[in-house]
Design a protein around this motif. Structure first.
Motif, PDB file in Angstrom:
ATOM      1  N   GLY A   2      -3.388   1.603   8.841  1.00 51.82           N
ATOM      2  CA  GLY A   2      -2.246   1.426   7.939  1.00 51.82           C
ATOM      3  C   GLY A   2      -1.748   0.002   7.875  1.00 51.82           C
ATOM      4  O   GLY A   2      -0.595  -0.265   7.521  1.00 51.82           O
ATOM      5  N   ILE A   3      -2.610  -0.957   8.230  1.00 48.46           N
ATOM      6  CA  ILE A   3      -2.199  -2.366   8.205  1.00 48.46           C
ATOM      7  C   ILE A   3      -2.371  -2.920   6.794  1.00 48.46           C
ATOM      8  O   ILE A   3      -3.396  -2.678   6.141  1.00 48.46           O
ATOM      9  CB  ILE A   3      -3.018  -3.170   9.243  1.00 48.46           C
ATOM     10  CG1 ILE A   3      -2.595  -2.707  10.647  1.00 48.46           C
ATOM     11  CG2 ILE A   3      -2.836  -4.673   9.064  1.00 48.46           C
ATOM     12  CD1 ILE A   3      -3.478  -3.176  11.762  1.00 48.46           C
ATOM     13  N   GLY A   4      -1.355  -3.621   6.296  1.00 43.81           N
ATOM     14  CA  GLY A   4      -1.402  -4.100   4.912  1.00 43.81           C
ATOM     15  C   GLY A   4      -0.397  -5.213   4.669  1.00 43.81           C
ATOM     16  O   GLY A   4      -0.008  -5.928   5.602  1.00 43.81           O
ATOM     17  N   PRO A   5       0.038  -5.374   3.419  1.00 43.31           N
ATOM     18  CA  PRO A   5       0.949  -6.465   3.058  1.00 43.31           C
ATOM     19  C   PRO A   5       2.197  -6.495   3.953  1.00 43.31           C
ATOM     20  O   PRO A   5       2.766  -5.440   4.259  1.00 43.31           O
ATOM     21  CB  PRO A   5       1.324  -6.140   1.603  1.00 43.31           C
ATOM     22  CG  PRO A   5       0.146  -5.363   1.088  1.00 43.31           C
ATOM     23  CD  PRO A   5      -0.344  -4.548   2.250  1.00 43.31           C
ATOM     24  N   GLY A   6       2.562  -7.717   4.365  1.00 49.98           N
ATOM     25  CA  GLY A   6       3.737  -7.866   5.231  1.00 49.98           C
ATOM     26  C   GLY A   6       3.386  -7.847   6.707  1.00 49.98           C
ATOM     27  O   GLY A   6       4.195  -8.236   7.545  1.00 49.98           O
TER      28      GLY A   6
END
Ligand SMILES: *Cc1c(COP(=O)(O)O)cnc(C)c1O
Length: 363
Positions: free
Chosen positions: A72-76
């Motif tokens: 679930g790693i993504g923008p930000g």
């Protein structure tokens, strides 16, 4: 004498009949994507790697990206990466929309320096991605300790380290999950592109299986915006043949590395160092020289093929202009001094002696 940097043809010669049999078996099965060969290879490579699950994907870069997405790693989000690595480690993070945060290496091992990680952690940091560069596992105990303290996911980039050991445990089993590559030049290489995710986490393995297959578990039902990234049957069949030889090949690499180290002691170049408790699989044998470019030209003149891994660090690449002002002096220094000598199973003692002799002659 002419000595190539890498000779994959020589590696394949003794297993030609088995590779041909694997090819014929796959052609005769008439099943080319996600079938019996992939299932068998995944089980065999998971067991070899001392993890519960292996999920075959299209290549090493996809393995790392799908893993980051599975977590679930993504923008930000920020992901700590080595400043000194092949650019794919960074690209996986960027593709997810997250931000790579570089940490400098220990100059002796070229691997991420665990003592510099804490200073790079912010409230946005989600994961740390150590690379086992050149076949030598990164110093995972202190990396795992910092990660545990700050609640970070540890994803190993094990593309160069198939079979390597850290305190008796396999590279790829040392963090929460790992991505590896079967690019033909890796220690375990396919006859084309390939990669895999390794993990003992049931949920992450299931998630990557879904993501690699259009985000689908049940055919034509899509709960996630997934990808098409599968290790194909033919490559899985070839990899099963080559996995049986991996330990023998890695042993041969070790013998070649030991001979280089013995012969190059007085050569006026910096030799690679292996840490205590670590068994490198010598994906590359990398020396350092202040006169690297002249040394490389001298060796080329004597017929010795060498490669620079890597001439431009990720923060100086054109694809990362936002990092061009970063001060990463150790990586800059390594990029200007490293040189990889010929290294592949099948390289003879006489050839190693010739290379060492050619280096001695450089003054
Ligand atoms: C080869 C490699 C990758 C990428 O693997 P591909 O299969 O080529 O996509 C990632 N990280 C490192 C350290 C590599 O050496």
């Amino acid at each position: 004498m002419k000595i190539p940097f890498l000779d994959i043809g020589k590696l394949h010669q003794p297993i030609r009949a088995s590779l041909n049999a694997a090819y014929e078996r796959t052609v005769d099965s008439a099943w080319f994507i996600t079938g019996a060969e992939l299932t068998a290879f995944e089980a065999e490579f998971a067991q070899y790697s001392q993890v519960k699950h292996c999920v075959g994907v299209g290549n090493g870069l996809d393995a790392l990206e799908l893993l980051l997405r599975a977590y679930g790693i993504g923008p930000g989000d920020e992901v700590i990466v080595p400043s000194n690595t092949f650019v794919a480690t960074w690209l996986a993070v960027t593709h997810c929309g997250a931000t790579p945060v570089p940490v400098e290496p220990d100059i002796r091992t070229h691997n991420m320096d665990p003592s510099k990680i804490a200073a790079a952690i912010t409230s946005k940091t989600r994961a740390v991605m150590p690379v086992h560069l050149y076949g030598q596992p990164a110093d995972m105990d202190p990396i795992n300790a910092v990660a545990a303290e700050f609640g970070l996911i540890v994803i190993e980039d094990a593309a160069q380290s198939q079979g390597a050991l850290y305190n008796g445990r396999r590279a790829g089993s040392l963090g929460h999950a790992a991505g590896t590559s079967f690019y033909p030049g890796k220690n375990l290489g396919a006859l084309g592109d390939g990669g895999a995710v390794l993990t003992s986490d049931d949920g992450i393995a299931a998630k990557v299986r879904e993501l690699r297959n259009y985000g689908s578990v049940i055919k034509y039902k899509h709960d996630n915006v997934g990808y098409n990234s599968r290790l194909d049957e033919l490559q899985a069949a070839f990899l099963r043949v080559k996995l049986e030889k991996l330990d023998e090949w890695n042993e041969e690499r070790r013998r070649i590395a030991d001979l280089y180290t013995e012969l190059l002691q007085p050569a006026g170049v910096t030799l690679p160092e292996v840490s205590e408790g670590v068994a490198s699989v010598w994906h590359l044998y990398v020396i350092r020289s202040e006169a690297r470019d002249a040394l490389q030209a001298h060796l080329a003149q004597l017929g010795v093929g060498t490669v620079i891994h890597y001439p431009i660090p990720p923060h100086k690449q054109g694809c990362y202009p936002e990092y061009s002002g970063f001060e990463l002096p150790i990586s800059d220094l390594l990029a200007s001094q490293v040189l990889s000598l010929p290294m592949f199973p099948g390289l003879t003692d006489r050839q190693v002696e010739y290379v060492a002799d050619a280096i001695q002659k450089f003054r």
